[in-house]
Design a protein around this motif. Structure first.
Motif, PDB file in Angstrom:
ATOM      1  N   ASP A 195       1.857 -17.307  -6.502  1.00 60.34           N
ATOM      2  CA  ASP A 195       1.629 -16.705  -5.187  1.00 60.34           C
ATOM      3  C   ASP A 195       0.304 -15.938  -5.165  1.00 60.34           C
ATOM      4  N   TYR A 196       0.004 -15.282  -6.261  1.00 62.31           N
ATOM      5  CA  TYR A 196      -1.234 -14.505  -6.383  1.00 62.31           C
ATOM      6  C   TYR A 196      -2.443 -15.428  -6.207  1.00 62.31           C
ATOM      7  N   LYS A 197      -2.431 -16.545  -6.903  1.00 57.81           N
ATOM      8  CA  LYS A 197      -3.541 -17.495  -6.806  1.00 57.81           C
ATOM      9  C   LYS A 197      -3.602 -18.142  -5.432  1.00 57.81           C
ATOM     10  N   LYS A 198      -2.439 -18.445  -4.878  1.00 56.66           N
ATOM     11  CA  LYS A 198      -2.410 -19.064  -3.548  1.00 56.66           C
ATOM     12  C   LYS A 198      -2.987 -18.139  -2.491  1.00 56.66           C
ATOM     13  N   ASP A 199      -2.638 -16.851  -2.571  1.00 53.35           N
ATOM     14  CA  ASP A 199      -3.138 -15.874  -1.605  1.00 53.35           C
ATOM     15  C   ASP A 199      -4.654 -15.762  -1.674  1.00 53.35           C
ATOM     16  N   LEU A 200      -5.204 -15.882  -2.878  1.00 62.18           N
ATOM     17  CA  LEU A 200      -6.646 -15.730  -3.073  1.00 62.18           C
ATOM     18  C   LEU A 200      -7.401 -17.044  -2.930  1.00 62.18           C
ATOM     19  N   GLY A 201      -6.674 -18.143  -2.907  1.00 64.18           N
ATOM     20  CA  GLY A 201      -7.331 -19.431  -2.783  1.00 64.18           C
ATOM     21  C   GLY A 201      -8.067 -19.854  -4.039  1.00 64.18           C
TER      22      GLY A 201
ATOM     23  N   GLY B 285       0.473   5.784  -1.977  1.00 63.04           N
ATOM     24  CA  GLY B 285      -0.092   4.848  -1.024  1.00 63.04           C
ATOM     25  C   GLY B 285       0.945   3.900  -0.454  1.00 63.04           C
ATOM     26  N   PHE B 286       0.667   3.413   0.756  1.00 59.97           N
ATOM     27  CA  PHE B 286       1.582   2.491   1.439  1.00 59.97           C
ATOM     28  C   PHE B 286       0.903   1.183   1.814  1.00 59.97           C
ATOM     29  N   GLY B 287      -0.328   0.976   1.329  1.00 59.88           N
ATOM     30  CA  GLY B 287      -1.018  -0.276   1.582  1.00 59.88           C
ATOM     31  C   GLY B 287      -0.551  -1.356   0.624  1.00 59.88           C
ATOM     32  N   LEU B 288      -1.158  -2.523   0.751  1.00 62.49           N
ATOM     33  CA  LEU B 288      -0.881  -3.648  -0.139  1.00 62.49           C
ATOM     34  C   LEU B 288      -2.206  -4.154  -0.698  1.00 62.49           C
ATOM     35  N   ASP B 289      -2.173  -4.712  -1.899  1.00 67.26           N
ATOM     36  CA  ASP B 289      -3.393  -5.271  -2.475  1.00 67.26           C
ATOM     37  C   ASP B 289      -3.945  -6.402  -1.615  1.00 67.26           C
ATOM     38  N   SER B 290      -3.087  -7.039  -0.848  1.00 70.19           N
ATOM     39  CA  SER B 290      -3.497  -8.168  -0.004  1.00 70.19           C
ATOM     40  C   SER B 290      -4.012  -7.735   1.369  1.00 70.19           C
ATOM     41  N   ASP B 291      -4.287  -6.441   1.542  1.00 72.59           N
ATOM     42  CA  ASP B 291      -4.729  -5.948   2.853  1.00 72.59           C
ATOM     43  C   ASP B 291      -6.212  -6.187   3.131  1.00 72.59           C
ATOM     44  N   ASN B 292      -6.899  -6.874   2.227  1.00 73.83           N
ATOM     45  CA  ASN B 292      -8.322  -7.211   2.422  1.00 73.83           C
ATOM     46  C   ASN B 292      -9.201  -5.976   2.516  1.00 73.83           C
TER      47      ASN B 292
END
Length: 457
Positions: free
Chosen positions: A270-276, A417-424
């Motif tokens: 999933d990590y790789k898929k999210d980052l392409g 914190g309440f963000g996500l690493d995938s928040d760009n």
């Protein structure tokens, strides 16, 4: 606390609209063209703190962008929480990669898309609304101070001076920050540390002017080519940084710490898929969690030189440039690392070019104690609203001022914190989940409640 839920439900739409108004202000601290915007944003933050119930709210000038300060002292005998955040944001470039204008917030798929939505306007504003909730329901259990600055994204260069000159005003028992991420809303976590930072700019100069690449190519060193080779040499075949002395003093994790860190859920696919990407990259012998939170790095943030416009121009550039940052871990001093980098980069340059290295800013790494009253209060607050205890993790980012809070004010920091690493963050299409925003507003009052109770004051 049902009274908190009722108040937040009643004002939910207003809480969102106020954040959207803040996000429309292009408070880019790195770009002098936005100096007036940063001032306007500081004034807007001041107004919101006043409306929320804070006293002695003022916009404090610095040599750079201003700091907004406010407080509510209900009883000097009670514990005091100092809330830190920043209203400045990263430059939105490259603009062509945004799906919508960066300073015209768009809500899509349950997320707010805008520059600063997660970093850090959305996150610091949760504290303002959580404070308003407690104040207007007469449930504020401790004293609260706010310090919201406008230079975090450019290194907080003037905040240290402000701390030194305002020690009495900033007296507190703990610093509370929401400028980090958690694993997910299903798997909440708390950061136990941050990496430090050393940010450099390098300039490689060859001939005294741009040259015709046909007439001079092959006879004169190309600064862009030389720069690329120099940058490539900063890592060996194991992706280990090659700067002499770079790893001296680095504090290695114990086997127990590595095991605990890697126990957090992680789906590599999933990590790789999210980052392409098809394959991950990093220092050999370490997991992804270790590479992004506990190991130092050296990364190119930008590189340019020669002709980059439309079409073709056969030119051998006179100069080439790069911006390079190093994330640091406990045991590394950012000023020493900056010096080591500068000396090394100059030393590896061939005589065919001249090299200039300019340090920009930096900050020390930080590890927060997990056995403190404040950390326990944060854990219990998350447990109260998420229904599960948070996993302790190391954050890969940097907040340069955190180490100074301890050095100058003698205060430990809790990173909730309440963000996500995938928040760009720092990227096009930065986003922040509406659920994350509201969950933060719901959780933060519990931190104040438990901190006051556990402090026993």
């Amino acid at each position: 606390m049902q009274v908190w839920k009722d108040y937040q439900a009643q004002h939910k739409d207003r809480f969102l609209n106020e954040l959207l108004e803040l996000l429309r202000i292009p408070s880019v601290s790195a770009d002098s063209r936005h100096n007036e915007d940063t001032k306007n944003c500081a004034e807007a933050v001041k107004q919101r703190l006043v409306e929320a119930g804070a006293d002695k709210v003022e916009v404090c000038p610095t040599a750079g962008h201003p700091i907004v300060y406010g407080e509510k002292i209900i009883d000097p005998k009670l514990p005091t929480v100092l809330v830190y955040g920043h209203y400045d944001v990263q430059p939105p470039d490259p603009l062509n990669l945004w799906d919508s204008p960066p300073f015209e917030p768009v809500i899509k798929d349950g997320k707010i898309f805008a520059r600063g939505s997660a970093d850090d306007k959305g996150q610091f504003y949760m504290h303002v609304k959580a404070f308003e909730t407690m104040f207007n329901t007469n449930t504020l259990p401790c004293n609260v101070k706010f310090m919201i600055e406008g230079e975090e994204e450019v290194g907080s260069g003037n905040l240290g001076k402000f701390l030194s000159e305002n020690k009495d005003r900033l007296k507190a028992d703990v610093v509370l920050i929401s400028d980090t991420a958690m694993i997910s809303l299903d798997t909440p976590s708390l950061d136990t540390g941050l990496r430090g930072l050393a940010y450099m700019e390098v300039e490689v100069t060859g001939p005294n002017r741009d040259l015709h690449s046909g007439v001079y190519g092959g006879a004169v060193a190309n600064p862009a080519t030389i720069l690329a080779k120099m940058i490539a040499s900063l890592h060996d075949e194991n992706n280990h940084v090659t700067i002499p002395g770079f790893y001296d003093g680095v504090v290695e994790l114990t086997d127990e710490e590595r095991k605990a860190l890697n126990s957090a859920p992680f789906d590599e696919a999933d990590y790789k898929k999210d980052l392409g990407v098809d394959e991950l990259w990093g220092e050999k012998g370490y997991s992804t969690f270790e590479r992004t939170g506990t190991r130092p790095t050296c990364e190119v943030n930008g590189i340019w030189g020669g002709y980059t416009g439309e079409g073709a121009k056969t030119v051998l550039p006179s100069q080439a440039f790069a911006k390079i940052s190093m994330r640091l871990v406990p045991g590394q001093d950012w000023e020493k690392i900056s010096d080591l980098f500068a000396k090394h980069f100059v030393s590896i340059a061939p005589k065919s070019v001249k090299v200039k290295v300019t340090p920009h800013h930096g900050g020390a790494p930080y590890v927060t104690p997990t056995d403190s009253v404040a950390f326990k209060a944060a854990s219990e607050a998350i447990n109260a609203t998420f229904g599960k205890q948070p996993i302790p993790v190391r954050g890969g980012g940097s907040i340069p001022i955190v180490a100074l809070f301890e050095k100058i004010l003698g205060l430990k920091t809790v990173l909730m914190g309440f963000g996500l690493d995938s928040d760009n963050l720092h990227s096009p299409n930065e986003k922040y989940g509406l659920d994350n925003y509201y969950k933060g507003i719901e959780t933060i009052p519990y931190f104040h409640k438990y901190f006051a109770e556990l402090s026993g004051k």
